[in-house]
Design an enzyme around this catalytic site. Structure first.
Site, short mmCIF file in Angstrom:
data_model
loop_
_atom_site.label_atom_id
_atom_site.label_comp_id
_atom_site.label_asym_id
_atom_site.label_seq_id
_atom_site.Cartn_x
_atom_site.Cartn_y
_atom_site.Cartn_z
N SER A 1 0.85 -1.18 0.00
CA SER A 1 0.00 0.00 0.00
C SER A 1 0.89 1.23 0.00
O SER A 1 2.03 1.19 0.50
CB SER A 1 -0.88 0.01 1.25
OG SER A 1 -1.54 1.26 1.42
N TYR B 1 -2.58 -1.31 10.48
CA TYR B 1 -2.63 -1.61 9.05
C TYR B 1 -1.44 -0.98 8.35
O TYR B 1 -0.72 -1.64 7.59
CB TYR B 1 -3.93 -1.08 8.44
CG TYR B 1 -3.97 -1.20 6.93
CD1 TYR B 1 -4.40 -2.37 6.33
CD2 TYR B 1 -3.53 -0.15 6.11
CE1 TYR B 1 -4.41 -2.51 4.94
CE2 TYR B 1 -3.54 -0.27 4.73
CZ TYR B 1 -3.97 -1.45 4.15
OH TYR B 1 -3.96 -1.58 2.78
#
Length: 251
Positions: free
Chosen positions: A138, A151
């Site tokens: 990400s 996360y």
């Protein structure tokens, strides 16, 4: 990575980026195995898309990974590509004691899941022609989104893991020929964090087209970074880290 003629296992393949990659790669002439926890979703996919195979797999469960490895070794001995895509993303407040379980779930799925899958399946890939481990991370690996601290941390760890994995495989005879690719999305319109209707997120089809286009243009790439993720990926190098973090904090 060559774009056709592979046998590919994709974790988190029942929705979002995973399913999108599965369908695009299947159409491109690859044998695709989608893996996920929910058998009913897997059955729907294989029914609607003949030629795609399915595998029940929970990457947070080491026993499930071990069973999946044995199944794939027997059913698809030509496996040469592993795409580690499975992941969760949830809001987390460090000030709330309940946030600890959220944090632990992220580590078990996003980080340990990918590491365990790599350890389990790398022996099946080693020595195969055009072998690839692809890790979907990400843009938040490079600048965190403070509302999803663990996360973001797991994706940063996966970036680091991918870098080390690439170097170890390059220097190990047993891993010769295994390419390591990191795919770096920014926000994409999927059900992850309810982004499916977000105007700030990239349409899924646009992401898939751009990412696979970059892979076609640069089959030896170490990273596939779509344009919407580039300013976050390069924030440290461009000196804009503090500004990008402030933007993330205000969202």
């Amino acid at each position: 990575m060559k774009i056709t003629g592979n046998t590919i296992l994709i974790t988190g393949g029942t929705s979002g980026i995973g399913l999108g990659l599965a369908l695009r790669l299947h159409e491109a002439g690859n044998k695709v195995i989608v893996a996920g926890r929910r058998k009913e979703l897997l059955d729907d996919i294989t029914s609607e898309h003949p030629g795609i195979d399915a595998l029940v797999l929970d990457v947070a469960d080491p026993d499930s990974i071990a069973r999946a490895r044995e199944t794939v070794a027997a059913s698809h001995p030509g496996l040469n590509v592993l795409i580690n895509n499975a992941g969760i993303m949830q809001l987390e407040s460090i000030l709330d004691p309940a946030g600890l379980q959220v944090a632990e779930d992220h580590v078990a799925t996003n980080l340990l899941g990918t590491i365990r899958m790599t350890y389990a399946f790398l022996p099946l890939l080693a020595g195969k022609d055009d072998a690839v481990v692809m890790n979907v991370t990400s843009a938040l690996a490079f600048v965190p989104f403070p509302s999803t601290p663990t996360y973001s941390a797991t994706k940063a760890a996966l970036h680091s893991f991918s870098e080390s994995l690439r170097i170890q495989l390059a220097g190990a005879g047993a891993g010769a020929g295994v390419q390591v690719i990191e795919v770096v999305p920014a926000g994409v319109r999927t059900t992850l964090m309810g982004q499916q209707d977000s105007e700030q997120s990239m349409p899924l089809d646009d992401f898939l087209t751009e990412a696979l286009g970059l892979l076609r243009e640069k089959p030896d790439a170490k990273e596939i970074v779509v344009g919407s993720a580039r300013f976050i990926r390069d924030a440290v190098a461009t000196g804009s880290y503090d500004d990008v973090l402030a933007m993330m904090t205000s969202n």
